[in-house]
Write an enzyme that holds these catalytic residues in place. Structure first.
Site, short mmCIF file in Angstrom:
data_model
loop_
_atom_site.label_atom_id
_atom_site.label_comp_id
_atom_site.label_asym_id
_atom_site.label_seq_id
_atom_site.Cartn_x
_atom_site.Cartn_y
_atom_site.Cartn_z
N THR A 240 0.84 -1.11 0.02
CA THR A 240 0.05 0.15 0.06
C THR A 240 0.85 1.25 -0.02
OG1 THR A 240 -0.18 0.05 2.31
CG2 THR A 240 -1.87 -1.05 1.18
N ASP A 241 0.49 2.30 -0.63
CA ASP A 241 1.19 3.62 -0.87
C ASP A 241 0.88 4.44 0.33
OD1 ASP A 241 2.28 2.82 -3.31
OD2 ASP A 241 0.46 3.41 -4.53
N LYS A 242 1.55 5.45 0.52
CA LYS A 242 1.43 6.60 1.49
C LYS A 242 0.10 7.20 1.57
CE LYS A 242 3.33 10.95 3.11
NZ LYS A 242 4.37 12.12 2.80
N VAL B 238 -2.39 5.04 2.36
CA VAL B 238 -3.64 4.21 2.06
C VAL B 238 -3.49 3.37 3.63
CG1 VAL B 238 -4.08 1.98 0.83
CG2 VAL B 238 -3.29 4.26 -0.48
N HIS C 38 -2.36 1.44 -8.16
CA HIS C 38 -3.31 2.78 -8.23
C HIS C 38 -4.56 2.19 -8.98
CE1 HIS C 38 -0.39 5.22 -6.51
NE2 HIS C 38 0.20 5.47 -7.49
#
Length: 402
Positions: free
Chosen positions: A84-86, A88, A247
């Protein structure tokens, strides 16, 4: 012959003050999976990065080392389910690693190949394993909580053994046409090439991977009703599938929002899945990260049997309730302010919902909407592959000349 060292039982070992160093060769080990959640807006993403210490994995690594469950991060066979990205968040995120054990007689527990017989600690037959969840939560920040663990096979991989992932994305109802959003969402179900629903950079692995994914279910549901103003009611998008692209969920949200705002028809989903009509992705923005949550990671029941302990679970629930109450109190405070302010002037339909849409779109709403069929196109996947091949070829030719 020297006698074997005696190790106290699990409860006493936790209470006692651990030595600064531990001979890991003297202790058995086992592979476990842990289930945990984290609040993404408090961290700089899941995966460790060189420029920040505030990633979820870095906190977990430090916790494993502080509790003497592992000796070295690089040697614990670590795997995680979903990156998971920043910004999330995740619930039921899963990671697996080899850790120290108290139960040498249990199935799946093993010794290091380097351990000699005389080095082995002689454990009392307490039958109790180390309280992994309690130990980790004792040193993790409150924004990261482990709530279950499971013994797993040494071959288990948290990413590759996962057979179902579920994401949730929450947003205000505003003036969205939920029925049209549902019609569009249904078209995502099935096995498709989702290359027009993701971000593709010049990373070689991403260029060469398959963009075909299988989506099992997509739901758009109103999950709460605001007592005073329906535009503040909450809606939740739930998407389940075998796996997802970079994404992918956030791009899906952007498209469904435009369908809900009636700027596009539900059929846009089918058109974007048709690579003959759209051989490359039209230019459109990425939805905000904060409302996104990797909600569940599914495994075969024979591979993972989660162990949950009442005490640690109750403590986790209490802590999460406090956080929830904090945000609800802040939310109500702002609702009171909005109620007063919006009553002081007349707002058009577009202006009344503008902030709610801009939060999800993560950008100002343009005054003139450009339909997808009229937008500029991103560079195609095939074009990027050709550029990468040319770059590699030029690099090889340069090496030959040296």
């Amino acid at each position: 012959m020297g006698s074997k060292r005696v190790c106290p039982d699990a409860n006493n070992s936790v209470k006692s003050k651990k030595a600064k160093t531990l001979d890991f060769l003297a202790h058995p080990r086992r592979k476990i999976a842990i289930q945990f959640f984290y609040l993404g807006w408090e961290h700089d993403g899941l995966v460790q990065q060189p420029h920040t210490q505030n990633t979820v994995e870095n906190h977990i690594m430090q916790a494993l080392i502080k509790t003497h469950l592992i000796e070295d991060w690089t040697k614990c066979d670590f795997s995680r389910c979903g990156r998971t990205d920043k910004g999330v968040s995740a619930f039921k995120q899963t990671a697996a690693m080899v850790v120290r054990s108290l139960c040498p007689g249990d199935s799946g527990v093993f010794w290091s190949d380097s351990t000699q017989e005389h080095q082995k600690v002689d454990y009392k037959a307490s039958g109790e394993e180390l309280p992994y969840v309690k130990m980790l939560n004792g040193v993790l920040p409150k924004t990261i909580r482990v709530f279950a663990w499971a013994p797993v096979a040494q071959t288990f991989n948290a990413r590759f053994d996962c057979n179902r992932r579920t994401y949730k994305y929450s947003f205000a109802k505003a003036d969205l046409n939920l029925e049209k959003m549902r019609q569009g969402a249904e078209l995502l179900v099935g096995e498709h090439d989702f290359s027009n629903f993701c971000q593709i950079d010049m990373n070689e692995k991403r260029l060469l991977q398959s963009y075909v994914r299988k989506v099992y279910e997509v739901k758009v549901e109103q999950v709460s009703t605001h007592p005073e103003n329906d535009m503040y009611s909450m809606v939740e998008l739930t998407v389940s599938g075998s796996g997802f692209l970079w994404h992918m969920i956030r791009y899906i949200v952007t498209i469904l929002q435009e369908i809900g705002r009636e700027n596009e028809q539900p059929s846009l989903i089918s058109q974007l899945l048709d690579l003959k009509k759209y051989p490359s992705r039209p230019q459109y923005t990425l939805a905000s990260d904060t409302p996104l949550c990797l909600f569940d990671c599914g495994y075969k029941s024979e591979d993972v049997e989660w162990k949950v302990h009442d005490y640690t679970l109750k403590s986790t629930v209490t802590g999460l309730q406090k956080t929830w109450a904090t945000y609800q109190a802040r939310s109500r405070m702002m609702e009171n302010m909005l109620g007063e302010l919006t009553g002081m002037a007349e707002f058009s339909s577009g202006d009344a919902n503008k902030g709610l849409h801009e939060f999800v779109q993560d950008r100002p709403i343009p005054s003139n909407y450009i339909r997808f069929e009229n937008r500029k196109m991103c560079e195609s996947l095939e074009s990027k592959k050709e550029k990468m091949a040319e770059k590699k070829k030029n690099g090889e030719e340069s090496s030959d000349k040296l």
